[in-house]
Design an enzyme around this catalytic site. Structure first.
Site, PDB file in Angstrom:
ATOM      1  N   GLU A  49       0.857  -1.191   0.000  1.00  0.00           N
ATOM      2  CA  GLU A  49       0.000   0.000   0.000  1.00  0.00           C
ATOM      3  C   GLU A  49       0.889   1.237   0.000  1.00  0.00           C
ATOM      4  O   GLU A  49       1.778   1.365   0.849  1.00  0.00           O
ATOM      5  CB  GLU A  49      -0.898   0.025   1.239  1.00  0.00           C
ATOM      6  CG  GLU A  49      -1.779   1.273   1.249  1.00  0.00           C
ATOM      7  CD  GLU A  49      -2.583   1.461   2.529  1.00  0.00           C
ATOM      8  OE1 GLU A  49      -2.477   0.621   3.437  1.00  0.00           O
ATOM      9  OE2 GLU A  49      -3.296   2.466   2.597  1.00  0.00           O
ATOM     10  N   ALA A  54       4.953  11.996  -1.935  1.00  0.00           N
ATOM     11  CA  ALA A  54       5.084  13.430  -2.205  1.00  0.00           C
ATOM     12  C   ALA A  54       6.524  13.781  -2.562  1.00  0.00           C
ATOM     13  O   ALA A  54       7.472  13.131  -2.111  1.00  0.00           O
ATOM     14  CB  ALA A  54       4.628  14.240  -1.000  1.00  0.00           C
ATOM     15  N   GLN A  60       8.809  19.477  -8.006  1.00  0.00           N
ATOM     16  CA  GLN A  60       7.736  18.697  -8.628  1.00  0.00           C
ATOM     17  C   GLN A  60       7.739  18.873 -10.150  1.00  0.00           C
ATOM     18  O   GLN A  60       8.253  19.868 -10.670  1.00  0.00           O
ATOM     19  CB  GLN A  60       6.372  19.118  -8.064  1.00  0.00           C
ATOM     20  CG  GLN A  60       6.158  18.622  -6.648  1.00  0.00           C
ATOM     21  CD  GLN A  60       4.860  19.094  -6.016  1.00  0.00           C
ATOM     22  OE1 GLN A  60       3.980  19.616  -6.698  1.00  0.00           O
ATOM     23  NE2 GLN A  60       4.753  18.912  -4.722  1.00  0.00           N
ATOM     24  N   TYR A  64      10.987  13.404 -10.931  1.00  0.00           N
ATOM     25  CA  TYR A  64      11.430  12.665  -9.734  1.00  0.00           C
ATOM     26  C   TYR A  64      10.363  11.691  -9.229  1.00  0.00           C
ATOM     27  O   TYR A  64      10.685  10.603  -8.766  1.00  0.00           O
ATOM     28  CB  TYR A  64      11.827  13.631  -8.612  1.00  0.00           C
ATOM     29  CG  TYR A  64      13.081  14.409  -8.917  1.00  0.00           C
ATOM     30  CD1 TYR A  64      14.297  13.757  -9.140  1.00  0.00           C
ATOM     31  CD2 TYR A  64      13.053  15.799  -8.987  1.00  0.00           C
ATOM     32  CE1 TYR A  64      15.444  14.470  -9.435  1.00  0.00           C
ATOM     33  CE2 TYR A  64      14.203  16.530  -9.284  1.00  0.00           C
ATOM     34  CZ  TYR A  64      15.390  15.858  -9.507  1.00  0.00           C
ATOM     35  OH  TYR A  64      16.519  16.555  -9.806  1.00  0.00           O
ATOM     36  N   GLY A  95      -3.961  11.783 -11.976  1.00  0.00           N
ATOM     37  CA  GLY A  95      -3.247  11.862 -13.258  1.00  0.00           C
ATOM     38  C   GLY A  95      -1.829  11.328 -13.138  1.00  0.00           C
ATOM     39  O   GLY A  95      -1.349  10.601 -14.023  1.00  0.00           O
TER      40      GLY A  95
HETATM   41  N1  ACO Z   1      -1.844  15.554 -11.804  1.00  0.00           N
HETATM   42  C1  ACO Z   1      -1.694  15.100 -13.077  1.00  0.00           C
HETATM   43  N2  ACO Z   1      -0.521  14.762 -13.625  1.00  0.00           N
HETATM   44  C2  ACO Z   1       0.560  14.899 -12.853  1.00  0.00           C
HETATM   45  C3  ACO Z   1       0.510  15.371 -11.516  1.00  0.00           C
HETATM   46  C4  ACO Z   1      -0.755  15.687 -10.990  1.00  0.00           C
HETATM   47  N3  ACO Z   1      -0.913  16.120  -9.740  1.00  0.00           N
HETATM   48  N4  ACO Z   1       1.763  15.389 -11.010  1.00  0.00           N
HETATM   49  C5  ACO Z   1       2.563  14.960 -11.999  1.00  0.00           C
HETATM   50  N5  ACO Z   1       1.832  14.664 -13.096  1.00  0.00           N
HETATM   51  C6  ACO Z   1       2.318  14.130 -14.366  1.00  0.00           C
HETATM   52  C7  ACO Z   1       3.464  14.953 -14.931  1.00  0.00           C
HETATM   53  O1  ACO Z   1       3.001  16.002 -15.744  1.00  0.00           O
HETATM   54  C8  ACO Z   1       4.231  13.911 -15.725  1.00  0.00           C
HETATM   55  O2  ACO Z   1       3.629  13.706 -16.969  1.00  0.00           O
HETATM   56  P1  ACO Z   1       4.517  13.405 -18.295  1.00  0.00           P
HETATM   57  O3  ACO Z   1       5.245  12.095 -17.982  1.00  0.00           O
HETATM   58  O4  ACO Z   1       3.514  13.277 -19.383  1.00  0.00           O
HETATM   59  O5  ACO Z   1       5.455  14.550 -18.416  1.00  0.00           O
HETATM   60  C9  ACO Z   1       4.036  12.636 -14.883  1.00  0.00           C
HETATM   61  O6  ACO Z   1       2.861  12.850 -14.103  1.00  0.00           O
HETATM   62  C10 ACO Z   1       5.205  12.354 -13.955  1.00  0.00           C
HETATM   63  O7  ACO Z   1       5.528  13.537 -13.263  1.00  0.00           O
HETATM   64  P2  ACO Z   1       6.744  13.655 -12.281  1.00  0.00           P
HETATM   65  O8  ACO Z   1       7.490  14.919 -12.596  1.00  0.00           O
HETATM   66  O9  ACO Z   1       7.529  12.401 -12.264  1.00  0.00           O
HETATM   67  O10 ACO Z   1       5.931  13.829 -10.903  1.00  0.00           O
HETATM   68  P3  ACO Z   1       6.391  14.616  -9.578  1.00  0.00           P
HETATM   69  O11 ACO Z   1       7.854  14.506  -9.388  1.00  0.00           O
HETATM   70  O12 ACO Z   1       5.800  15.973  -9.591  1.00  0.00           O
HETATM   71  O13 ACO Z   1       5.653  13.754  -8.456  1.00  0.00           O
HETATM   72  C11 ACO Z   1       3.660  13.921  -7.111  1.00  0.00           C
HETATM   73  C12 ACO Z   1       4.251  13.596  -8.499  1.00  0.00           C
HETATM   74  C13 ACO Z   1       4.233  12.920  -6.096  1.00  0.00           C
HETATM   75  C14 ACO Z   1       2.148  13.763  -7.209  1.00  0.00           C
HETATM   76  C15 ACO Z   1       4.086  15.364  -6.738  1.00  0.00           C
HETATM   77  O14 ACO Z   1       3.650  16.250  -7.723  1.00  0.00           O
HETATM   78  C16 ACO Z   1       3.545  15.807  -5.386  1.00  0.00           C
HETATM   79  O15 ACO Z   1       4.210  15.632  -4.356  1.00  0.00           O
HETATM   80  N6  ACO Z   1       2.347  16.429  -5.351  1.00  0.00           N
HETATM   81  C17 ACO Z   1       1.768  16.961  -4.115  1.00  0.00           C
HETATM   82  C18 ACO Z   1       1.429  15.846  -3.124  1.00  0.00           C
HETATM   83  C19 ACO Z   1       0.482  14.812  -3.694  1.00  0.00           C
HETATM   84  O16 ACO Z   1      -0.531  15.131  -4.303  1.00  0.00           O
HETATM   85  N7  ACO Z   1       0.825  13.523  -3.461  1.00  0.00           N
HETATM   86  C20 ACO Z   1       0.001  12.394  -3.838  1.00  0.00           C
HETATM   87  C21 ACO Z   1      -1.080  12.270  -2.823  1.00  0.00           C
HETATM   88  S1  ACO Z   1      -1.879  10.677  -2.875  1.00  0.00           S
HETATM   89  C22 ACO Z   1      -0.952   9.702  -1.865  1.00  0.00           C
HETATM   90  O17 ACO Z   1      -0.067  10.162  -1.193  1.00  0.00           O
HETATM   91  C23 ACO Z   1      -1.267   8.226  -1.813  1.00  0.00           C
END
Ligand code: ACO
Length: 138
Positions: A49, A54, A60, A64, A95
């Site tokens: 799970e 984050a 972001q 990564y 997404g």
């Molecule tokens: N919504 C839609 N698409 C997204 C999002 C999002 N919130 N975040 C990233 N993506 C997409 C990117 O555009 C990218 O697309 P591409 O491959 O077509 O270019 C792909 O996903 C991968 O993106 P990364 O750069 O690898 O993602 P990142 O390093 O930003 O990590 C994460 C993603 C963990 C969601 C980060 O943005 C974050 O910490 N967000 C805030 C906290 C959060 O929402 N965490 C998840 C909560 S749910 C849980 O914890 C179980």
């Protein structure tokens, strides 16, 4: 003093230790239902799970999050023998999880996961099947 990471892997000695651990949890955490403790300690459901995920704000959307997930998939499969991940994804992270191979359809049989993860209203349950062979990291 020695620390060990254990799982229910069929080795008799490990089973004995896990039963001991289960008894400690049952005694020391009397408010936890006993069946729940037994289930979590003894059963190896072969899924992981993802409770929290984050990346720090100014890093972001730089890839990564993808690399982190790939690393986790490789480790979970090769070290822990897992086949799937489940997560309750926040609405705004769906997404991201879709791009990591997660689906909103849950293909795992219910009896493999129901009761093993805490039900949570604020998110969408998603599943990812870990490929048995794909190299996820270089
Ligand atoms: N919504 C839609 N698409 C997204 C999002 C999002 N919130 N975040 C990233 N993506 C997409 C990117 O555009 C990218 O697309 P591409 O491959 O077509 O270019 C792909 O996903 C991968 O993106 P990364 O750069 O690898 O993602 P990142 O390093 O930003 O990590 C994460 C993603 C963990 C969601 C980060 O943005 C974050 O910490 N967000 C805030 C906290 C959060 O929402 N965490 C998840 C909560 S749910 C849980 O914890 C179980």
């Amino acid at each position: 003093l020695k620390f060990l990471c254990l799982s229910n892997d069929g080795i008799d000695e490990h089973m004995v230790w896990l039963i001991g651990l289960k008894n400690i949890f049952a005694r020391q955490l009397p408010n936890m239902p006993k069946e729940y403790i037994v289930r979590l300690v003894m059963d190896s459901q072969k899924f992981g799970e993802i409770a929290f995920c984050a990346i720090t704000a100014d890093e972001q959307v730089k890839g990564y999050g993808t690399r982190l997930m790939n690393h986790l998939k490789q480790y979970a499969r090769d070290i822990d023998g897992l086949t799937h991940f489940l997560t309750y994804a926040d609405n705004n992270a769906v997404g991201y999880f879709i791009k990591q191979g997660f689906t909103k359809e849950i293909y795992l049989e219910k009896d493999r996961w129901q009761g093993y993860i805490k039900d949570y209203d604020g998110g969408i349950l998603m599943e990812c099947k870990i490929d048995p062979k794909l190299p996820y990291t270089d």
